[in-house]
Design a protein around this motif. Structure first.
Motif, PDB file in Angstrom:
ATOM      1  N   ALA A   9       0.757  -1.240  -0.101  1.00 24.44           N
ATOM      2  CA  ALA A   9       0.068   0.024   0.018  1.00 24.44           C
ATOM      3  C   ALA A   9       0.913   1.301  -0.107  1.00 24.44           C
ATOM      4  CB  ALA A   9      -0.874   0.149   1.158  1.00 24.44           C
ATOM      5  N   GLY A  10       2.190   1.332   0.895  1.00 21.24           N
ATOM      6  CA  GLY A  10       3.078   2.230   0.678  1.00 21.24           C
ATOM      7  C   GLY A  10       3.415   2.541  -0.628  1.00 21.24           C
ATOM      8  N   VAL A  11       3.728   1.365  -1.352  1.00 19.47           N
ATOM      9  CA  VAL A  11       4.402   1.664  -2.813  1.00 19.47           C
ATOM     10  C   VAL A  11       3.286   2.525  -3.573  1.00 19.47           C
ATOM     11  CG1 VAL A  11       4.883   0.655  -4.856  1.00 19.47           C
ATOM     12  CG2 VAL A  11       5.698  -0.268  -2.734  1.00 19.47           C
ATOM     13  N   LEU A  12       2.190   2.181  -3.602  1.00 15.92           N
ATOM     14  CA  LEU A  12       1.010   2.779  -4.161  1.00 15.92           C
ATOM     15  C   LEU A  12       0.908   4.359  -3.685  1.00 15.92           C
ATOM     16  CD1 LEU A  12      -1.895   0.126  -4.401  1.00 15.92           C
ATOM     17  CD2 LEU A  12      -0.104   0.842  -6.323  1.00 15.92           C
ATOM     18  N   ILE A  13       0.926   4.719  -2.402  1.00 15.98           N
ATOM     19  CA  ILE A  13       0.833   6.122  -1.918  1.00 15.98           C
ATOM     20  C   ILE A  13       2.202   6.784  -2.437  1.00 15.98           C
ATOM     21  CG2 ILE A  13       0.874   7.282   0.112  1.00 15.98           C
ATOM     22  CD1 ILE A  13      -0.471   5.033   1.497  1.00 15.98           C
ATOM     23  N   GLY A  14       3.248   6.286  -2.396  1.00 17.18           N
ATOM     24  CA  GLY A  14       4.473   6.879  -2.869  1.00 17.18           C
ATOM     25  C   GLY A  14       4.458   7.097  -4.609  1.00 17.18           C
ATOM     26  N   LEU A  15       3.891   6.190  -5.136  1.00 23.59           N
ATOM     27  CA  LEU A  15       3.550   6.682  -6.625  1.00 23.59           C
ATOM     28  C   LEU A  15       2.744   7.927  -6.907  1.00 23.59           C
ATOM     29  CD1 LEU A  15       3.202   3.027  -7.939  1.00 23.59           C
ATOM     30  CD2 LEU A  15       4.937   4.642  -8.588  1.00 23.59           C
ATOM     31  N   THR A  16       1.565   8.167  -5.936  1.00 25.79           N
ATOM     32  CA  THR A  16       0.959   9.273  -6.220  1.00 25.79           C
ATOM     33  C   THR A  16       1.628  10.555  -5.829  1.00 25.79           C
ATOM     34  OG1 THR A  16      -0.070   9.052  -3.907  1.00 25.79           O
ATOM     35  CG2 THR A  16      -1.133   7.795  -5.441  1.00 25.79           C
ATOM     36  N   GLY A  17       2.393  10.424  -4.882  1.00 29.05           N
ATOM     37  CA  GLY A  17       3.370  11.545  -4.442  1.00 29.05           C
ATOM     38  C   GLY A  17       4.223  12.089  -5.555  1.00 29.05           C
ATOM     39  N   ALA A  18       4.801  10.746  -6.200  1.00 31.23           N
ATOM     40  CA  ALA A  18       5.799  11.016  -7.144  1.00 31.23           C
ATOM     41  C   ALA A  18       5.212  11.578  -8.495  1.00 31.23           C
ATOM     42  CB  ALA A  18       6.374   9.693  -7.430  1.00 31.23           C
ATOM     43  N   ALA A  19       3.838  11.219  -8.900  1.00 32.61           N
ATOM     44  CA  ALA A  19       3.227  11.852  -9.882  1.00 32.61           C
ATOM     45  C   ALA A  19       3.115  13.085  -9.845  1.00 32.61           C
ATOM     46  CB  ALA A  19       1.982  10.982 -10.090  1.00 32.61           C
ATOM     47  N   ALA A  45       8.251  24.158  -3.753  1.00 34.61           N
ATOM     48  CA  ALA A  45       6.754  23.874  -3.900  1.00 34.61           C
ATOM     49  C   ALA A  45       6.242  22.472  -4.379  1.00 34.61           C
ATOM     50  CB  ALA A  45       6.206  25.075  -5.048  1.00 34.61           C
ATOM     51  N   CYS A  46       7.105  21.809  -5.164  1.00 27.23           N
ATOM     52  CA  CYS A  46       6.920  20.573  -5.831  1.00 27.23           C
ATOM     53  C   CYS A  46       6.863  19.560  -4.707  1.00 27.23           C
ATOM     54  CB  CYS A  46       7.825  20.036  -6.729  1.00 27.23           C
ATOM     55  SG  CYS A  46       8.112  21.116  -8.151  1.00 27.23           S
ATOM     56  N   GLY A  47       7.650  19.542  -3.669  1.00 26.74           N
ATOM     57  CA  GLY A  47       7.981  18.857  -2.523  1.00 26.74           C
ATOM     58  C   GLY A  47       6.643  19.048  -1.797  1.00 26.74           C
ATOM     59  N   LEU A  48       6.239  20.161  -1.446  1.00 21.42           N
ATOM     60  CA  LEU A  48       5.063  20.438  -0.591  1.00 21.42           C
ATOM     61  C   LEU A  48       3.694  19.778  -1.181  1.00 21.42           C
ATOM     62  CD1 LEU A  48       5.943  24.111   0.637  1.00 21.42           C
ATOM     63  CD2 LEU A  48       5.596  22.345   2.202  1.00 21.42           C
ATOM     64  N   ILE A  49       3.685  20.079  -2.595  1.00 17.08           N
ATOM     65  CA  ILE A  49       2.645  19.505  -2.993  1.00 17.08           C
ATOM     66  C   ILE A  49       2.471  18.195  -2.875  1.00 17.08           C
ATOM     67  CG2 ILE A  49       1.294  19.319  -5.259  1.00 17.08           C
ATOM     68  CD1 ILE A  49       2.217  22.337  -5.761  1.00 17.08           C
ATOM     69  N   ALA A  50       3.572  17.415  -3.488  1.00 19.51           N
ATOM     70  CA  ALA A  50       4.000  15.968  -3.116  1.00 19.51           C
ATOM     71  C   ALA A  50       3.332  15.521  -1.725  1.00 19.51           C
ATOM     72  CB  ALA A  50       5.369  15.627  -3.431  1.00 19.51           C
ATOM     73  N   VAL A  51       3.855  16.137  -0.878  1.00 18.10           N
ATOM     74  CA  VAL A  51       3.504  15.771   0.540  1.00 18.10           C
ATOM     75  C   VAL A  51       2.003  15.789   0.801  1.00 18.10           C
ATOM     76  CG1 VAL A  51       3.736  16.131   2.965  1.00 18.10           C
ATOM     77  CG2 VAL A  51       5.736  16.095   1.550  1.00 18.10           C
ATOM     78  N   GLY A  52       1.474  16.932   0.306  1.00 20.73           N
ATOM     79  CA  GLY A  52       0.166  17.275   0.448  1.00 20.73           C
ATOM     80  C   GLY A  52      -0.886  16.007  -0.107  1.00 20.73           C
ATOM     81  N   VAL A  53      -0.386  15.793  -1.477  1.00 17.35           N
ATOM     82  CA  VAL A  53      -1.080  14.667  -2.188  1.00 17.35           C
ATOM     83  C   VAL A  53      -1.109  13.379  -1.520  1.00 17.35           C
ATOM     84  CG1 VAL A  53      -1.332  13.525  -4.274  1.00 17.35           C
ATOM     85  CG2 VAL A  53      -0.744  15.642  -4.576  1.00 17.35           C
ATOM     86  N   THR A  54       0.109  12.944  -0.842  1.00 17.27           N
ATOM     87  CA  THR A  54       0.041  11.830  -0.255  1.00 17.27           C
ATOM     88  C   THR A  54      -0.736  11.742   1.117  1.00 17.27           C
ATOM     89  OG1 THR A  54       1.891  12.291   1.045  1.00 17.27           O
ATOM     90  CG2 THR A  54       2.372  10.985  -1.104  1.00 17.27           C
ATOM     91  N   ALA A  55      -0.843  12.820   1.809  1.00 15.29           N
ATOM     92  CA  ALA A  55      -1.819  13.207   2.861  1.00 15.29           C
ATOM     93  C   ALA A  55      -3.261  13.235   2.443  1.00 15.29           C
ATOM     94  CB  ALA A  55      -1.365  14.448   3.649  1.00 15.29           C
TER      95      ALA A  55
END
Length: 263
Positions: free
Chosen positions: A54-64, A78-88
């Motif tokens: 499940a973590g792999v799939l969550i990580g992929l969403t942040g990567a996208a 900004a890219c990092g903040l948005i990626a963290v926000g998407v995983t949350a």
């Protein structure tokens, strides 16, 4: 044995894993999986072996999300903040909520029962806010330091996978701090399930980051989650769902920082 028979046998062996992954995703994320299958006693505990998947799939969403922001020429932070926000967003901020409640409870009182009472309170205090700011800020800054979208993807996959592999291990090693709540509903995973989760995390870390950095990720993530678990044992005598969430956040943050330093 005919090829068709071998294929069916392989599918029969994989079916419990697919079902466990669906249960894990239903527990750890808000992904629209459709109606949940009828669950039997022990299903939630057994599904912990697929938490790293499940973590792999969550990580992929942040990567996208990071890749898309990078394509739009947004600043790396900004890219990092948005990626963290998407995983949350994908997880419903499940682990962030656990981190916040744990910080408020551990820092907001001296007595064990009062700590547990604060952790149940849906309101967020100053210690919880500070913990969230540190967690989000450190993770986003680590991703900004890595910067290259391909490497960010590998780091996020490894971090989210390994951080969630720590949870069934903690559930095996610590007693429940209270007899109710989400952690109590999940139950105690078998040693084999915790071992399977750890094995999956090791394979994913080595495939994504190589043996050396992958080993670093596993050690750093394990130490961070273990430190949180040690503190929880001293503070409230065991773990709760909030403690598990805080442990995931500690491991994920430590792993991303380690990868940023190593690359």
């Amino acid at each position: 044995m005919r090829p068709g028979t071998r294929t069916m046998d392989s599918l029969d062996k994989l079916t419990p894993w697919w079902r466990d992954l669906k249960v894990a995703l239903g527990t750890l994320t808000r992904l629209p999986l459709g109606p949940a299958d009828e669950q039997e006693e022990g299903d939630l505990a057994r599904a912990t072996r697929t938490y790293p998947l499940a973590g792999v799939l969550i990580g992929l969403t942040g990567a996208a999300a990071f890749w898309l922001c990078d394509r739009l020429a947004l600043p790396s932070l900004a890219c990092g903040l948005i990626a963290v926000g998407v995983t949350a967003l994908i997880t419903g901020a499940l682990h962030e909520d656990g981190l916040s409640d744990t910080a408020d409870g551990f820092a907001g009182a001296f007595e064990r029962e009062r700590k547990l009472e604060i952790m149940r309170d849906s309101r967020t205090g100053v210690f919880g806010v500070l913990a969230l700011l540190l967690s989000v800020g450190l993770r986003a800054s680590a991703l900004a330091e890595i910067a290259e979208p391909g490497l960010v993807a590998l780091a996020l996959i490894a971090a989210h996978c390994a951080a969630r592999a720590a949870l069934p291990v903690i559930m095996r090693q610590l007693p429940l701090a209270r007899p109710d709540g989400l952690a109590a509903e999940v139950g105690r995973p078998e040693a084999g399930h915790a071992g399977a989760a750890a094995g999956i995390a090791a394979v994913v870390a080595w495939l994504t980051l190589g043996f050396g950095t992958g080993l670093l990720v596993l050690v750093v993530g394990g130490l961070a989650a273990g430190a949180l678990a040690f503190i929880a044992r001293a503070q409230i005598g065991g773990y709760t769902g909030d403690v598990l969430g805080a442990s995931e956040q500690a491991a994920e943050t430590a792993i991303l920082l380690a990868v940023a330093a190593a690359l």
